[in-house]
Scaffold this motif. Structure first.
Motif, PDB file in Angstrom:
ATOM      1  N   VAL A   1      45.933   1.348 -17.015  1.00  0.00           N
ATOM      2  CA  VAL A   1      47.173   0.710 -15.834  1.00  0.00           C
ATOM      3  C   VAL A   1      46.460   0.199 -14.289  1.00  0.00           C
ATOM      4  O   VAL A   1      47.385  -0.759 -14.475  1.00  0.00           O
TER       5      VAL A   1
ATOM      6  N   THR B   1      48.996  -3.347 -14.459  1.00  0.00           N
ATOM      7  CA  THR B   1      50.035  -3.334 -13.731  1.00  0.00           C
ATOM      8  C   THR B   1      49.479  -3.310 -12.914  1.00  0.00           C
ATOM      9  O   THR B   1      49.244  -2.446 -11.833  1.00  0.00           O
TER      10      THR B   1
ATOM     11  N   SER C   1      53.591  -2.369 -10.038  1.00  0.00           N
ATOM     12  CA  SER C   1      54.691  -1.743 -10.543  1.00  0.00           C
ATOM     13  C   SER C   1      55.429  -0.928  -9.662  1.00  0.00           C
ATOM     14  O   SER C   1      54.657  -0.377  -9.224  1.00  0.00           O
ATOM     15  N   GLN C   2      56.179  -0.433 -10.497  1.00  0.00           N
ATOM     16  CA  GLN C   2      56.691   0.882  -9.366  1.00  0.00           C
ATOM     17  C   GLN C   2      55.744   2.004 -10.057  1.00  0.00           C
ATOM     18  O   GLN C   2      55.085   2.021 -11.782  1.00  0.00           O
ATOM     19  N   THR C   3      56.253   3.185  -8.879  1.00  0.00           N
ATOM     20  CA  THR C   3      55.154   4.070  -9.980  1.00  0.00           C
ATOM     21  C   THR C   3      55.585   5.010 -11.315  1.00  0.00           C
ATOM     22  O   THR C   3      54.840   4.970 -12.168  1.00  0.00           O
ATOM     23  N   GLN C   4      56.839   4.879 -11.201  1.00  0.00           N
ATOM     24  CA  GLN C   4      57.385   5.180 -12.549  1.00  0.00           C
ATOM     25  C   GLN C   4      57.013   4.489 -14.100  1.00  0.00           C
ATOM     26  O   GLN C   4      56.353   5.024 -14.876  1.00  0.00           O
ATOM     27  N   VAL C   5      56.296   3.545 -13.631  1.00  0.00           N
ATOM     28  CA  VAL C   5      56.092   2.039 -15.055  1.00  0.00           C
ATOM     29  C   VAL C   5      54.669   3.035 -15.151  1.00  0.00           C
ATOM     30  O   VAL C   5      54.409   3.015 -16.278  1.00  0.00           O
ATOM     31  N   LYS C   6      54.053   2.394 -13.987  1.00  0.00           N
ATOM     32  CA  LYS C   6      52.525   3.407 -14.081  1.00  0.00           C
ATOM     33  C   LYS C   6      52.587   4.417 -14.935  1.00  0.00           C
ATOM     34  O   LYS C   6      51.458   4.885 -15.921  1.00  0.00           O
TER      35      LYS C   6
ATOM     36  N   VAL D   1      54.573   5.953 -16.932  1.00  0.00           N
ATOM     37  CA  VAL D   1      54.199   6.494 -18.738  1.00  0.00           C
ATOM     38  C   VAL D   1      53.819   4.994 -19.305  1.00  0.00           C
ATOM     39  O   VAL D   1      52.829   5.703 -20.460  1.00  0.00           O
ATOM     40  N   LEU D   2      52.964   4.180 -18.529  1.00  0.00           N
ATOM     41  CA  LEU D   2      52.281   3.452 -18.908  1.00  0.00           C
ATOM     42  C   LEU D   2      50.884   3.928 -19.408  1.00  0.00           C
ATOM     43  O   LEU D   2      49.843   4.331 -20.108  1.00  0.00           O
TER      44      LEU D   2
END
Length: 66
Positions: A22, A26, A29-34, A36-37
């Protein structure tokens, strides 16, 4: 007991690997994207480790390496 130790080691390796992937992929990136990844990388690493360990177990049963 050996299975529990192997499970804990697998979770630790997958968590550390997920965090490293991660951070590498990233940067801004936004926290939500991090999050999910991280979940995808974590479970991907868990399944990859299960496959490798199952293959090692099967080969050990067939050829008696260990």
């Amino acid at each position: 007991m050996n299975i529990a130790i192997m499970g804990v080691v697998m979770v630790i390796v997958a968590a550390l690997g997920g965090i490293l992937f991660v951070r590498r992929h990233t940067e801004q990136s936004q926290t939500q994207v991090k999050m999910v990844l991280f979940g995808l990388y974590f479970w991907g690493l868990i399944f990859a480790q299960i496959i490798v360990l199952a293959l090692a177990y099967a080969l050990n049963q067939k050829f008696h390496f260990f």
